[in-house]
Design a protein around this motif. Structure first.
Motif, PDB file in Angstrom:
ATOM      1  N   GLU A 157       4.691  -2.240   9.322  1.00 49.46           N
ATOM      2  CA  GLU A 157       5.476  -1.391  10.230  1.00 49.46           C
ATOM      3  C   GLU A 157       6.791  -0.967   9.577  1.00 49.46           C
ATOM      4  N   LEU A 158       7.472  -1.914   8.956  1.00 47.37           N
ATOM      5  CA  LEU A 158       8.740  -1.592   8.291  1.00 47.37           C
ATOM      6  C   LEU A 158       8.506  -0.694   7.080  1.00 47.37           C
ATOM      7  N   SER A 159       7.497  -1.027   6.294  1.00 49.03           N
ATOM      8  CA  SER A 159       7.212  -0.247   5.088  1.00 49.03           C
ATOM      9  C   SER A 159       6.811   1.176   5.435  1.00 49.03           C
ATOM     10  N   ALA A 160       6.089   1.345   6.535  1.00 51.21           N
ATOM     11  CA  ALA A 160       5.663   2.686   6.943  1.00 51.21           C
ATOM     12  C   ALA A 160       6.864   3.584   7.221  1.00 51.21           C
ATOM     13  N   ARG A 161       7.916   3.017   7.804  1.00 55.73           N
ATOM     14  CA  ARG A 161       9.120   3.821   8.061  1.00 55.73           C
ATOM     15  C   ARG A 161       9.780   4.251   6.754  1.00 55.73           C
ATOM     16  N   VAL A 162       9.807   3.353   5.783  1.00 50.01           N
ATOM     17  CA  VAL A 162      10.384   3.707   4.485  1.00 50.01           C
ATOM     18  C   VAL A 162       9.537   4.783   3.808  1.00 50.01           C
ATOM     19  N   LEU A 163       8.228   4.655   3.885  1.00 53.48           N
ATOM     20  CA  LEU A 163       7.342   5.634   3.253  1.00 53.48           C
ATOM     21  C   LEU A 163       7.425   6.995   3.939  1.00 53.48           C
ATOM     22  N   ARG A 164       7.613   6.996   5.244  1.00 48.68           N
ATOM     23  CA  ARG A 164       7.853   8.262   5.949  1.00 48.68           C
ATOM     24  C   ARG A 164       9.148   8.902   5.465  1.00 48.68           C
ATOM     25  N   PHE A 193      12.932  -0.719  -3.029  1.00 45.93           N
ATOM     26  CA  PHE A 193      11.833  -1.032  -2.111  1.00 45.93           C
ATOM     27  C   PHE A 193      10.501  -0.989  -2.841  1.00 45.93           C
ATOM     28  N   PHE A 194      10.263   0.055  -3.626  1.00 47.66           N
ATOM     29  CA  PHE A 194       8.999   0.167  -4.354  1.00 47.66           C
ATOM     30  C   PHE A 194       8.816  -1.002  -5.329  1.00 47.66           C
ATOM     31  N   GLN A 195       9.888  -1.389  -6.002  1.00 45.43           N
ATOM     32  CA  GLN A 195       9.796  -2.512  -6.939  1.00 45.43           C
ATOM     33  C   GLN A 195       9.375  -3.792  -6.222  1.00 45.43           C
ATOM     34  N   ASN A 196       9.990  -4.063  -5.090  1.00 43.73           N
ATOM     35  CA  ASN A 196       9.687  -5.297  -4.367  1.00 43.73           C
ATOM     36  C   ASN A 196       8.327  -5.237  -3.679  1.00 43.73           C
ATOM     37  N   PHE A 197       7.998  -4.084  -3.109  1.00 42.15           N
ATOM     38  CA  PHE A 197       6.700  -3.925  -2.451  1.00 42.15           C
ATOM     39  C   PHE A 197       5.572  -4.095  -3.468  1.00 42.15           C
ATOM     40  N   ARG A 198       5.752  -3.526  -4.640  1.00 43.13           N
ATOM     41  CA  ARG A 198       4.717  -3.630  -5.671  1.00 43.13           C
ATOM     42  C   ARG A 198       4.441  -5.089  -6.030  1.00 43.13           C
ATOM     43  N   LYS A 199       5.489  -5.883  -6.141  1.00 48.89           N
ATOM     44  CA  LYS A 199       5.316  -7.283  -6.516  1.00 48.89           C
ATOM     45  C   LYS A 199       4.557  -8.070  -5.451  1.00 48.89           C
ATOM     46  N   SER A 200       4.711  -7.677  -4.197  1.00 51.98           N
ATOM     47  CA  SER A 200       4.095  -8.420  -3.100  1.00 51.98           C
ATOM     48  C   SER A 200       2.741  -7.873  -2.676  1.00 51.98           C
ATOM     49  N   TYR A 201       2.547  -6.555  -2.811  1.00 52.71           N
ATOM     50  CA  TYR A 201       1.380  -5.952  -2.162  1.00 52.71           C
ATOM     51  C   TYR A 201       0.579  -4.978  -3.022  1.00 52.71           C
ATOM     52  N   VAL A 202       0.867  -4.875  -4.300  1.00 50.65           N
ATOM     53  CA  VAL A 202       0.102  -3.986  -5.176  1.00 50.65           C
ATOM     54  C   VAL A 202      -0.495  -4.813  -6.303  1.00 50.65           C
ATOM     55  N   GLY A 203      -1.727  -4.485  -6.678  1.00 50.57           N
ATOM     56  CA  GLY A 203      -2.388  -5.210  -7.759  1.00 50.57           C
ATOM     57  C   GLY A 203      -3.174  -6.400  -7.243  1.00 50.57           C
ATOM     58  N   ASP A 204      -3.094  -7.511  -7.968  1.00 47.02           N
ATOM     59  CA  ASP A 204      -3.870  -8.698  -7.601  1.00 47.02           C
ATOM     60  C   ASP A 204      -3.520  -9.207  -6.210  1.00 47.02           C
ATOM     61  N   ARG A 215      -3.024  -1.753   8.754  1.00 51.97           N
ATOM     62  CA  ARG A 215      -1.995  -1.135   9.597  1.00 51.97           C
ATOM     63  C   ARG A 215      -1.426   0.117   8.940  1.00 51.97           C
ATOM     64  N   LEU A 216      -1.227   0.093   7.620  1.00 52.04           N
ATOM     65  CA  LEU A 216      -0.745   1.290   6.927  1.00 52.04           C
ATOM     66  C   LEU A 216      -1.754   2.432   7.029  1.00 52.04           C
ATOM     67  N   LYS A 217      -3.037   2.093   7.057  1.00 54.98           N
ATOM     68  CA  LYS A 217      -4.055   3.129   7.233  1.00 54.98           C
ATOM     69  C   LYS A 217      -3.928   3.769   8.606  1.00 54.98           C
ATOM     70  N   GLU A 218      -3.699   2.952   9.625  1.00 53.77           N
ATOM     71  CA  GLU A 218      -3.535   3.479  10.982  1.00 53.77           C
ATOM     72  C   GLU A 218      -2.288   4.350  11.102  1.00 53.77           C
ATOM     73  N   LEU A 219      -1.219   3.941  10.440  1.00 61.22           N
ATOM     74  CA  LEU A 219       0.060   4.637  10.590  1.00 61.22           C
ATOM     75  C   LEU A 219       0.188   5.856   9.684  1.00 61.22           C
ATOM     76  N   LEU A 220      -0.289   5.726   8.430  1.00 61.07           N
ATOM     77  CA  LEU A 220      -0.034   6.772   7.432  1.00 61.07           C
ATOM     78  C   LEU A 220      -1.272   7.221   6.663  1.00 61.07           C
ATOM     79  N   GLY A 221      -2.406   6.570   6.888  1.00 67.18           N
ATOM     80  CA  GLY A 221      -3.604   6.912   6.130  1.00 67.18           C
ATOM     81  C   GLY A 221      -3.646   6.308   4.741  1.00 67.18           C
ATOM     82  N   LEU A 226      -4.184   1.310  -4.256  1.00 71.58           N
ATOM     83  CA  LEU A 226      -4.285   2.401  -5.225  1.00 71.58           C
ATOM     84  C   LEU A 226      -3.690   3.693  -4.660  1.00 71.58           C
ATOM     85  N   VAL A 227      -3.919   3.941  -3.382  1.00 69.81           N
ATOM     86  CA  VAL A 227      -3.324   5.111  -2.739  1.00 69.81           C
ATOM     87  C   VAL A 227      -1.805   4.958  -2.686  1.00 69.81           C
ATOM     88  N   LEU A 228      -1.355   3.750  -2.382  1.00 67.99           N
ATOM     89  CA  LEU A 228       0.088   3.493  -2.359  1.00 67.99           C
ATOM     90  C   LEU A 228       0.693   3.669  -3.746  1.00 67.99           C
TER      91      LEU A 228
END
Length: 263
Positions: A157-164, A193-204, A215-221, A226-228
């Motif tokens: 929810e928080l990340s979706a606002r930043v991505l918007r 934000f991207f640096q920290n998000f990547r470490k927590s939620y991108v890749g392995d 939830r990100l799919k519901e909010l932003l598709g 990989l899409v992120l």
């Protein structure tokens, strides 16, 4: 001198509060802890104090602004995730409700041909603080307070606002603001934000984050990491194209690119 002291982010109380939060599992007895009530108020009070400091410093031509020292600021916010996640549902909703009207105002101003520059500077400064706070939160996952699934949904929810916000920043009237210091500070907050998000939620890490991407799919598709990742690369390309005269933003952008390239 007093004005300069007001700019210093004193996080020493956060350290003490973090230790109190960490001790909660070891408390004995059935009596409710006052931490449940007061820890969210501490985080809310910090956000209010940052907004008040922004309001007091506009117009801002300072060379000693806390938002300019990104690495120092993130170090100072290291304790913040532990406090936020202690009562994350309450604190997360407070941050969302604080950010939404700012995001709405910023979106609407981007659709205009002309806008009040001082008002945009104020909004960008407040958004910068919120984005840095969200960046600090997503940097550290799964603290005590609520279930892992609930935390991932709130992270989404928080990340979706930043991505918007990222989409809004590089459109309409805002495309003319790359030379503004307040805008550059906001872009550096986004990069953090991207640096920290990547470490927590991108890749392995992504395979263990199904609730967040659902939830990100519901909010932003955005249905997977990989899409992120494409969103992050797109922002890197935009910055390199538009920030030809900002050494700080270009340097920060290249650091993010190097992190992505290094895996």
């Amino acid at each position: 001198m007093a004005k300069k002291r007001d700019r210093i982010v004193n996080t020493q109380p956060f350290i003490s509060d973090q230790r109190l939060v960490a001790s909660v599992p070891y408390l004995k007895g059935d009596s409710p802890s006052l931490l449940d009530e007061f820890v969210p108020k501490i985080t809310e009070g910090f956000i209010i104090s940052r907004f008040n400091s922004v309001q007091a410093s506009v117009p801002d031509d300072s060379t000693d602004h806390p938002l300019d020292k990104v690495e120092v600021l993130q170090d100072e916010l290291d304790c913040f995730p532990y406090l936020c996640r202690f009562q994350y549902e309450r604190t997360g909703m407070y941050i969302i409700n604080t950010m939404e009207p700012l995001l709405q105002s910023y979106t609407e101003s981007g659709l205009l041909q002309f806008a009040d520059n001082s008002e945009l500077v104020l909004i960008e400064a407040k958004l910068s603080w919120i984005v840095h706070i969200v960046a600090a939160i997503v940097k550290i996952k799964q603290c005590s307070g609520c279930s892992v699934e609930t935390q991932e949904v709130l992270d989404a929810e928080l990340s979706a606002r930043v991505l918007r916000l990222v989409n809004v920043m590089d459109s309409g009237l805002h495309r003319q603001r790359y030379g503004e210091i307040s805008r550059q500070r906001l872009d550096r907050a986004i990069l953090t934000f991207f640096q920290n998000f990547r470490k927590s939620y991108v890749g392995d890490q992504a395979m263990h984050s199904s609730k967040l991407y659902a939830r990100l799919k519901e909010l932003l598709g955005l249905h997977d990491h990989l899409v992120l990742l494409n969103v992050i690369v797109g922002k890197i390309a935009t910055n390199l194209k538009c920030y030809t005269e900002s050494e700080e933003v270009i340097g920060h952008t290249l650091s993010l690119f190097l992190e992505l390239a290094s895996g």
